[in-house]
Design an enzyme around this catalytic site. Structure first.
Site, PDB file in Angstrom:
ATOM      1  N   SER A 105      22.157 -43.602  16.595  1.00 54.87           N
ATOM      2  CA  SER A 105      21.263 -44.493  15.855  1.00 54.87           C
ATOM      3  C   SER A 105      20.172 -45.120  16.719  1.00 54.87           C
ATOM      4  O   SER A 105      19.198 -45.645  16.193  1.00 54.87           O
ATOM      5  CB  SER A 105      22.069 -45.607  15.178  1.00 54.87           C
ATOM      6  OG  SER A 105      22.618 -46.488  16.138  1.00 54.87           O
ATOM      7  N   SER A 123      20.187 -44.676  10.950  1.00 56.34           N
ATOM      8  CA  SER A 123      20.715 -45.950  11.424  1.00 56.34           C
ATOM      9  C   SER A 123      21.134 -46.839  10.256  1.00 56.34           C
ATOM     10  O   SER A 123      20.344 -47.098   9.346  1.00 56.34           O
ATOM     11  CB  SER A 123      19.658 -46.681  12.271  1.00 56.34           C
ATOM     12  OG  SER A 123      20.099 -47.982  12.626  1.00 56.34           O
ATOM     13  N   LYS A 161      21.722 -52.462  18.360  1.00 56.04           N
ATOM     14  CA  LYS A 161      20.457 -52.195  17.676  1.00 56.04           C
ATOM     15  C   LYS A 161      19.355 -52.972  18.392  1.00 56.04           C
ATOM     16  O   LYS A 161      19.600 -53.758  19.304  1.00 56.04           O
ATOM     17  CB  LYS A 161      20.512 -52.652  16.213  1.00 56.04           C
ATOM     18  CG  LYS A 161      21.664 -52.096  15.396  1.00 56.04           C
ATOM     19  CD  LYS A 161      21.508 -50.629  15.079  1.00 56.04           C
ATOM     20  CE  LYS A 161      22.693 -50.140  14.246  1.00 56.04           C
ATOM     21  NZ  LYS A 161      22.657 -48.672  14.011  1.00 56.04           N
ATOM     22  N   SER A 196      27.138 -43.183  18.831  1.00 57.16           N
ATOM     23  CA  SER A 196      26.361 -42.520  17.777  1.00 57.16           C
ATOM     24  C   SER A 196      24.897 -42.421  18.188  1.00 57.16           C
ATOM     25  O   SER A 196      24.487 -42.958  19.211  1.00 57.16           O
ATOM     26  CB  SER A 196      26.475 -43.302  16.458  1.00 57.16           C
ATOM     27  OG  SER A 196      25.737 -44.507  16.534  1.00 57.16           O
TER      28      SER A 196
END
Length: 278
Positions: free
Chosen positions: A42, A226, A119, A40
């Site tokens: 994010s 996100s 992250k 993705s």
């Protein structure tokens, strides 16, 4: 008879070779480096959809989360790390533990679903974290932000999930230029990295969060796209991540595919081989 025996012996040797190879690969993946493909957007523009990297599992030591998971819903396979190493779960400790540093890009297991997320670590245990009008505040002080142009990409489906990017200049038609404001954020320990802005939205203004001991606060670099620690895990976000849920640190992109599969080598991005992650 001798021929049949020889054939049978050859088959058994092949099976043993495959088993040994799988065992070695499993040990390597558990103890040293885990492959990870970015699904993705994010973490744009630090990480792009289709980036392939190896996660350094030695960086933080080992816990139940270090055991491999295998999730293949198309064929009904869902083997979780807790199914293999669940006996190590529950005490929020690690073997040969190493403390993560603020600014690290980390793969971790989601506290509820158990799926792997990636992250950036921004909040340490015992700190307060808040976002005010899109600006990250740590212990009540805003981080430093400097304008750094725009991040531009084509408005088209990306990756195997065919995700369309969100654009600050949207709505943008198919094939148009999709742009986002890019800022360089400097964290209190001096680590600098780029973040992206799309629009002012709910996640740009949060309550004050106090990070519990033994937990960490994570955010995606593509801040408006996100699901991260700004939203509790029970309601679709990530919330605070326990120390034992860390899988490892992402240090370098090995290669990157702009297509729907990493096997489509003709879609590999020529400028992202062995790219250092900052």
């Amino acid at each position: 008879m001798a021929s049949n025996s020889k054939t049978g012996g050859g088959f058994l040797e092949t099976v043993k070779t495959v088993i040994y190879a799988l065992a070695i690969a499993g040990v390597f993946r558990t103890l040293f480096f885990q492959p990870f493909w970015i699904p993705s957007g994010s973490m744009k523009d630090t990480l792009l959809i289709g980036d392939f990297l190896f996660v350094n599992k030695m960086a933080y030591g080992y816990s139940y989360a270090s055991c491999p998971s295998l999730y293949l819903p198309a064929v009904g396979i869902d083997i979780d790390a807790a199914d293999i190493c669940g006996f190590l779960d529950g005490d929020n400790t690690r073997i040969l533990a190493g403390e993560p540093e603020r600014g690290d890009v980390v793969v971790f297991r989601h506290p509820v679903s158990g799926r792997d997320f990636i992250k950036r670590l921004v909040g340490m245990p015992g700190e307060t974290v808040q976002v005010i009008e899109g600006v990250l505040h740590i212990n009540g002080a805003p981080v430093t932000l400097q304008p750094n142009g725009t991040f531009d990409e084509t408005a088209e489906p990306q990756g195997p999930q065919r995700l369309r990017p969100r654009c600050e200049n949207g709505p943008v038609g198919e094939g148009g230029l999709c742009t986002k404001t890019r800022l360089t954020e400097t964290l209190p320990n001096g680590v600098s990295h780029d973040i992206l802005n799309i629009a002012m939205q709910g996640s740009d203004n949060t309550p004050v969060y106090t990070v519990p001991e033994g937990h960490y606060f994570f955010m995606g670099d593509n801040r408006d796209n996100s699901a991260d620690s700004r939203v509790p895990s029970a309601v679709g976000g990530v919330g605070f991540v326990p120390f034992e849920n860390l899988v490892g640190r992402a240090d370098r992109v090995m290669f990157s595919s702009a297509g729907s599969s990493m096997l489509f080598f003709w879609t590999w991005r020529g400028d992202r081989f062995f790219e250092k992650i900052e």
